[in-house]
Design a protein around this motif. Structure first.
Motif, PDB file in Angstrom:
ATOM      1  N   VAL A  29       0.886  -1.070   0.342  1.00  0.00           N
ATOM      2  CA  VAL A  29      -0.063   0.108   0.172  1.00  0.00           C
ATOM      3  C   VAL A  29       0.985   1.606  -0.061  1.00  0.00           C
ATOM      4  O   VAL A  29       1.831   1.051   0.929  1.00  0.00           O
ATOM      5  CB  VAL A  29      -0.753   0.152   0.912  1.00  0.00           C
ATOM      6  CG1 VAL A  29      -1.843   1.518   1.224  1.00  0.00           C
ATOM      7  CG2 VAL A  29      -1.523  -1.322   1.219  1.00  0.00           C
ATOM      8  N   ARG A  30       1.187   1.915  -1.597  1.00  0.00           N
ATOM      9  CA  ARG A  30       1.791   3.076  -0.844  1.00  0.00           C
ATOM     10  C   ARG A  30       1.345   4.728  -0.836  1.00  0.00           C
ATOM     11  O   ARG A  30       0.087   4.093  -0.357  1.00  0.00           O
ATOM     12  CB  ARG A  30       2.033   2.928  -2.632  1.00  0.00           C
ATOM     13  CG  ARG A  30       2.078   2.220  -3.809  1.00  0.00           C
ATOM     14  CD  ARG A  30       3.614   1.841  -3.539  1.00  0.00           C
ATOM     15  NE  ARG A  30       4.335   1.066  -3.900  1.00  0.00           N
ATOM     16  CZ  ARG A  30       5.846   0.704  -3.871  1.00  0.00           C
ATOM     17  NH1 ARG A  30       6.928   1.030  -3.126  1.00  0.00           N
ATOM     18  NH2 ARG A  30       6.532  -0.719  -4.692  1.00  0.00           N
ATOM     19  N   SER A  31       2.021   4.781  -0.443  1.00  0.00           N
ATOM     20  CA  SER A  31       1.844   5.969  -0.036  1.00  0.00           C
ATOM     21  C   SER A  31       0.461   7.044  -0.784  1.00  0.00           C
ATOM     22  O   SER A  31       0.798   7.160  -2.120  1.00  0.00           O
ATOM     23  CB  SER A  31       3.282   7.462   0.309  1.00  0.00           C
ATOM     24  OG  SER A  31       3.334   9.141   0.206  1.00  0.00           O
ATOM     25  N   GLY A  32      -0.285   7.998  -0.275  1.00  0.00           N
ATOM     26  CA  GLY A  32      -1.215   8.103  -0.641  1.00  0.00           C
ATOM     27  C   GLY A  32      -2.581   7.471  -1.307  1.00  0.00           C
ATOM     28  O   GLY A  32      -3.591   8.282  -1.295  1.00  0.00           O
ATOM     29  N   GLN A  33      -2.414   6.495  -0.336  1.00  0.00           N
ATOM     30  CA  GLN A  33      -3.463   5.075  -0.919  1.00  0.00           C
ATOM     31  C   GLN A  33      -4.393   5.207  -0.274  1.00  0.00           C
ATOM     32  O   GLN A  33      -3.695   5.152   1.076  1.00  0.00           O
ATOM     33  CB  GLN A  33      -2.945   4.295  -1.679  1.00  0.00           C
ATOM     34  CG  GLN A  33      -2.167   4.021  -2.677  1.00  0.00           C
ATOM     35  CD  GLN A  33      -1.667   2.443  -3.672  1.00  0.00           C
ATOM     36  OE1 GLN A  33      -1.211   2.017  -3.009  1.00  0.00           O
ATOM     37  NE2 GLN A  33      -2.111   2.458  -4.552  1.00  0.00           N
ATOM     38  N   SER A  60       3.003   2.042   3.176  1.00  0.00           N
ATOM     39  CA  SER A  60       4.462   3.175   3.390  1.00  0.00           C
ATOM     40  C   SER A  60       3.247   4.647   4.025  1.00  0.00           C
ATOM     41  O   SER A  60       2.676   4.310   4.299  1.00  0.00           O
ATOM     42  CB  SER A  60       4.833   3.666   2.181  1.00  0.00           C
ATOM     43  OG  SER A  60       4.650   2.360   1.562  1.00  0.00           O
ATOM     44  N   ALA A  61       4.768   5.146   4.562  1.00  0.00           N
ATOM     45  CA  ALA A  61       4.528   6.542   5.134  1.00  0.00           C
ATOM     46  C   ALA A  61       3.821   6.990   4.358  1.00  0.00           C
ATOM     47  O   ALA A  61       3.586   7.003   3.548  1.00  0.00           O
ATOM     48  CB  ALA A  61       5.664   7.371   5.207  1.00  0.00           C
ATOM     49  N   GLY A  62       2.712   7.163   4.684  1.00  0.00           N
ATOM     50  CA  GLY A  62       1.568   9.193   4.075  1.00  0.00           C
ATOM     51  C   GLY A  62       0.396   7.230   3.308  1.00  0.00           C
ATOM     52  O   GLY A  62      -0.886   8.446   2.709  1.00  0.00           O
ATOM     53  N   ARG A 112       4.584   1.455   8.249  1.00  0.00           N
ATOM     54  CA  ARG A 112       4.889   2.881   8.174  1.00  0.00           C
ATOM     55  C   ARG A 112       3.845   3.661   7.937  1.00  0.00           C
ATOM     56  O   ARG A 112       4.544   4.998   8.249  1.00  0.00           O
ATOM     57  CB  ARG A 112       5.872   3.064   7.012  1.00  0.00           C
ATOM     58  CG  ARG A 112       7.119   2.184   6.639  1.00  0.00           C
ATOM     59  CD  ARG A 112       8.032   2.515   6.132  1.00  0.00           C
ATOM     60  NE  ARG A 112       9.286   1.479   6.310  1.00  0.00           N
ATOM     61  CZ  ARG A 112       9.459   0.122   5.691  1.00  0.00           C
ATOM     62  NH1 ARG A 112       8.261  -0.009   4.495  1.00  0.00           N
ATOM     63  NH2 ARG A 112      10.494  -0.730   4.994  1.00  0.00           N
ATOM     64  N   GLN A 126       2.808   5.817  11.576  1.00  0.00           N
ATOM     65  CA  GLN A 126       3.095   6.981  11.716  1.00  0.00           C
ATOM     66  C   GLN A 126       1.258   7.800  12.785  1.00  0.00           C
ATOM     67  O   GLN A 126       1.232   8.196  13.930  1.00  0.00           O
ATOM     68  CB  GLN A 126       2.432   8.489  10.335  1.00  0.00           C
ATOM     69  CG  GLN A 126       3.255   7.796   9.633  1.00  0.00           C
ATOM     70  CD  GLN A 126       2.692   8.595   8.216  1.00  0.00           C
ATOM     71  OE1 GLN A 126       2.044   8.131   7.534  1.00  0.00           O
ATOM     72  NE2 GLN A 126       3.631   9.696   7.428  1.00  0.00           N
ATOM     73  N   ARG A 161       8.918   9.745  -0.598  1.00  0.00           N
ATOM     74  CA  ARG A 161       8.142   9.341  -0.535  1.00  0.00           C
ATOM     75  C   ARG A 161       7.287   9.867  -1.443  1.00  0.00           C
ATOM     76  O   ARG A 161       6.038   8.647  -2.378  1.00  0.00           O
ATOM     77  CB  ARG A 161       7.381  10.155   1.075  1.00  0.00           C
ATOM     78  CG  ARG A 161       6.075   9.998   1.004  1.00  0.00           C
ATOM     79  CD  ARG A 161       5.181  10.868   2.112  1.00  0.00           C
ATOM     80  NE  ARG A 161       6.453  10.540   3.381  1.00  0.00           N
ATOM     81  CZ  ARG A 161       6.023  10.620   4.532  1.00  0.00           C
ATOM     82  NH1 ARG A 161       5.065  12.415   4.554  1.00  0.00           N
ATOM     83  NH2 ARG A 161       6.060  10.788   5.379  1.00  0.00           N
ATOM     84  N   ASP A 181       7.084   6.581  -3.871  1.00  0.00           N
ATOM     85  CA  ASP A 181       6.357   6.062  -3.920  1.00  0.00           C
ATOM     86  C   ASP A 181       5.016   6.389  -3.921  1.00  0.00           C
ATOM     87  O   ASP A 181       4.087   5.150  -4.141  1.00  0.00           O
ATOM     88  CB  ASP A 181       6.461   5.682  -2.058  1.00  0.00           C
ATOM     89  CG  ASP A 181       5.740   4.582  -1.291  1.00  0.00           C
ATOM     90  OD1 ASP A 181       6.122   3.719  -1.723  1.00  0.00           O
ATOM     91  OD2 ASP A 181       5.022   4.464  -0.791  1.00  0.00           O
ATOM     92  N   ARG A 182       4.496   7.279  -3.928  1.00  0.00           N
ATOM     93  CA  ARG A 182       3.005   7.880  -4.608  1.00  0.00           C
ATOM     94  C   ARG A 182       3.321   7.101  -5.762  1.00  0.00           C
ATOM     95  O   ARG A 182       2.129   7.233  -6.297  1.00  0.00           O
ATOM     96  CB  ARG A 182       3.088   9.364  -4.099  1.00  0.00           C
ATOM     97  CG  ARG A 182       1.265  10.107  -4.296  1.00  0.00           C
ATOM     98  CD  ARG A 182       1.420  10.140  -2.754  1.00  0.00           C
ATOM     99  NE  ARG A 182      -0.209  10.650  -3.550  1.00  0.00           N
ATOM    100  CZ  ARG A 182      -1.227   9.863  -4.080  1.00  0.00           C
ATOM    101  NH1 ARG A 182      -1.701   9.357  -4.527  1.00  0.00           N
ATOM    102  NH2 ARG A 182      -2.597  11.080  -4.622  1.00  0.00           N
ATOM    103  N   ILE A 183       4.145   8.051  -7.146  1.00  0.00           N
ATOM    104  CA  ILE A 183       4.013   7.449  -8.069  1.00  0.00           C
ATOM    105  C   ILE A 183       3.411   6.440  -8.607  1.00  0.00           C
ATOM    106  O   ILE A 183       2.929   5.821  -9.307  1.00  0.00           O
ATOM    107  CB  ILE A 183       5.099   8.002  -8.399  1.00  0.00           C
ATOM    108  CG1 ILE A 183       4.620   9.512  -8.945  1.00  0.00           C
ATOM    109  CG2 ILE A 183       5.474   7.104  -9.788  1.00  0.00           C
ATOM    110  CD1 ILE A 183       3.609   9.890 -10.201  1.00  0.00           C
ATOM    111  N   LEU A 184       4.337   5.076  -7.483  1.00  0.00           N
ATOM    112  CA  LEU A 184       4.678   3.603  -7.359  1.00  0.00           C
ATOM    113  C   LEU A 184       2.805   3.551  -7.387  1.00  0.00           C
ATOM    114  O   LEU A 184       2.605   2.717  -8.171  1.00  0.00           O
ATOM    115  CB  LEU A 184       5.475   3.006  -6.577  1.00  0.00           C
ATOM    116  CG  LEU A 184       6.460   3.308  -6.938  1.00  0.00           C
ATOM    117  CD1 LEU A 184       7.755   3.034  -5.975  1.00  0.00           C
ATOM    118  CD2 LEU A 184       7.449   2.575  -8.182  1.00  0.00           C
ATOM    119  N   GLY A 185       2.147   3.869  -6.297  1.00  0.00           N
ATOM    120  CA  GLY A 185       1.038   3.637  -5.666  1.00  0.00           C
ATOM    121  C   GLY A 185       0.510   3.766  -7.573  1.00  0.00           C
ATOM    122  O   GLY A 185      -0.912   3.579  -7.280  1.00  0.00           O
ATOM    123  N   ILE A 190      12.445   0.453   1.313  1.00  0.00           N
ATOM    124  CA  ILE A 190      11.192   1.425   1.475  1.00  0.00           C
ATOM    125  C   ILE A 190      10.275   1.074   0.501  1.00  0.00           C
ATOM    126  O   ILE A 190       9.089   1.265   0.139  1.00  0.00           O
ATOM    127  CB  ILE A 190      11.214   2.938   1.679  1.00  0.00           C
ATOM    128  CG1 ILE A 190      12.127   3.185   3.497  1.00  0.00           C
ATOM    129  CG2 ILE A 190      10.049   3.694   2.003  1.00  0.00           C
ATOM    130  CD1 ILE A 190      12.740   4.345   3.726  1.00  0.00           C
TER     131      ILE A 190
END
Lengths: 237, 270
Positions: free
Chosen positions: A137-141, A157-159, A175, A198, B150, B153-157, B201
């Motif tokens: 699960v990536r940041s922003g999801q 991920s963080a976020g 995270r 977090q 970070r 990571d967002r772009i990967l999502g 990460i």
């Protein structure tokens, strides 16, 4: 709550109180109004278990009638039941014509059974289900498991937010933020392979990253509520 | 069948355009017909890095709007055979990019090219989304610092959820990590994240580590993709990266600090 009359002080003792209550009643599901056939089959049933029908209150359900719009002799039917020891207390369902007949005969018409005629609910959105996420699960999801548990087979991920009405399992590093029991389930748990979150929350009780103890950080832990407090414990290896 | 590769990062200034230029040049040097498209409409840079800024007549948006055909807009690289550049418009903005328009151009390019490299703008808005939407593979460029990681990571999502492959339920976009501006001795000192931190990460395969290098700035200003700078560390690293992309199994270079590496790693923090 009970409603009591305010006149107790006057010394006049309250003669009654009104309360709603639920009863289990025998329901007679009628498929036709053929009096002779009913009488014949009824006699047979009663022969099998005579005491069961002795002064048994029954409700007559007319939902199964082949032609519910037709009228019929409900009073005669009630007399027939009484003659066999049963006490008809009312009817349920049936078309407007039959209900009118019942009212004229002084037979109460009970409200329709909500479940009547409906098939049993297929196990679907209403039943608790586990949502399994087989990617990180990536940041922003934001991933939400309504009504059930959430299992993440990877890192959060963080976020990123993982949210569940039930428990949350993360088979990787946590995270981001994990919120279990978001609809108030205080019995929900959170498990993760490495606590770097977090924020973790169960039923609204939360702890932020900087409130985590060094002994818990980066460790496999389980988190639950005990007397309104979040408890974080190392998972035994 | 042509392969569409997006070079993306989320964060700006991490080396997307540098990577796009060198990666496309490297593919062309190895004999593949390669086109590189600048998706940074309004903030055109790729033409400068590739040294073709004085030959831009028509651009990407002109072709989308049918004001020019693709052959008029494509700029043939003067140094490397098989390499073509499709510049962005400098006078328009990202709203000029449409899904249909981008698809039309990619389909046309696929007729005559083997690799199509899409140089994404920073951010996660329209330009970046359009650059990654049709991608088959992605080079995610990251610097060894927390905000860059970070954003990657967002772009990967987003690649995993909003690309065409994700929307149509096809095989996911193949992800490659490019760790740029890496300085092993500073990472070992704790000034920047280590390669291991970043890999842990992001959790995607590492395609290449590009060392922090003077050569990058110099070659950018000279309009020469750094991969063409023979003898430069960054150029060599991009060469390895292209070979790895094409399937060669090469060890990673430039990941150990030059001086007192071993002891430093043993005793110098984590």
């Amino acid at each position: 709550m009970l409603l009591r009359s305010p006149h107790v002080a006057s010394g006049d003792a309250l003669p009654f109180e009104l309360k709603g209550s639920l009863f289990t009643l025998t329901v007679l599901h009628l498929f036709n109004l053929d009096r002779k056939a009913i009488e014949r089959h009824l006699a047979e049933k009663i022969k099998q278990a005579p005491s069961f029908f002795n002064s048994t209150p029954v409700v007559i359900d007319l939902d199964g009638l082949a032609d519910p719009k037709e009228g019929g002799d409900l009073k005669g039917l009630c007399d027939l039941l009484r003659g066999h020891g049963m006490i008809p207390v009312g009817i349920r369902n049936g078309g407007p014509k039959l209900q009118a007949v019942a009212r004229l005969a002084g037979i109460p018409v009970l409200p329709e059974n909500r479940a009547a005629g409906k098939k049993p609910e297929p196990p679907g959105p209403g039943t608790p289900r586990t949502r399994i996420v087989n990617h990180p699960v990536r940041s922003g999801q934001e991933i939400y498991a309504p009504d059930g548990d959430l299992v993440v087979l990877g890192a959060v991920s963080a976020g990123a937010d993982v949210v569940a009405d039930g428990n949350i399992h993360v088979y990787g590093a946590l995270r981001g933020r994990a919120l279990a029991g978001v609809k108030g389930d205080v019995e929900a748990w959170i498990f993760c392979q490495s606590l770097e979150a977090q924020l973790v929350s169960i039923a609204g009780r939360y702890r932020l990253s900087d409130q985590l103890d060094a002994s818990e950080r980066n460790k496999a832990v389980q988190i639950h509520l005990k007397e309104e407090r979040l408890i974080i414990e190392r998972l035994a290896r | 069948m042509a392969t569409v590769i997006v070079v993306t990062s989320g964060k700006g200034g991490v080396g997307k355009t540098t990577t796009s230029a060198s990666f496309a040049t490297g593919l062309a040097l190895r004999g593949f017909r390669t086109a590189v498209i600048d998706f940074d409409v309004g903030l055109r840079n790729l033409d400068l890095i590739m040294g073709c800024e004085r030959r831009v007549v028509y651009d990407f948006i002109n072709v989308i709007n049918n004001e020019a055909n693709l052959n008029q807009a494509l700029i043939r690289d003067k140094r490397v055979e098989n390499l073509y550049i499709l510049p962005a418009s400098q006078t328009r903005d990202k709203e000029a990019l449409t899904k249909d328009g981008v698809e039309k151009i990619l389909n046309e390019l696929k007729q005559s090219f083997e690799y199509i490299v899409c140089d994404s703008p920073a951010g996660i808005e329209r330009g970046a989304l359009m650059a990654l939407y049709y991608a088959d593979e992605a080079l995610v460029v990251t610097n060894p610092e927390v905000s860059s990681v970070r954003d990657s990571d967002r772009i990967l999502g987003i690649l995993a959820s909003r690309s065409r492959r994700a929307e149509q339920g096809d095989a996911p976009v193949k992800e490659h990590l490019v760790l740029a501006r890496y300085a092993p001795e500073r990472a070992n000192r704790g000034d920047m994240l280590t390669m291991q931190d970043v890999l842990e990460i992001l959790g995607i395969p590492l395609l290449g580590v590009i060392p922090e290098s003077q050569a990058v700035l110099q070659s950018s200003n000279a309009g020469v993709p750094v991969i063409l700078e023979e003898g430069s560390d960054a150029g060599a690293a991009y060469g390895d990266l292209v070979d790895r992309f094409l399937g060669k199994d090469l060890p990673h270079r430039f990941i150990e600090s030059q001086k007192k590496g071993f002891l430093k790693r043993l005793f110098g923090g984590s």
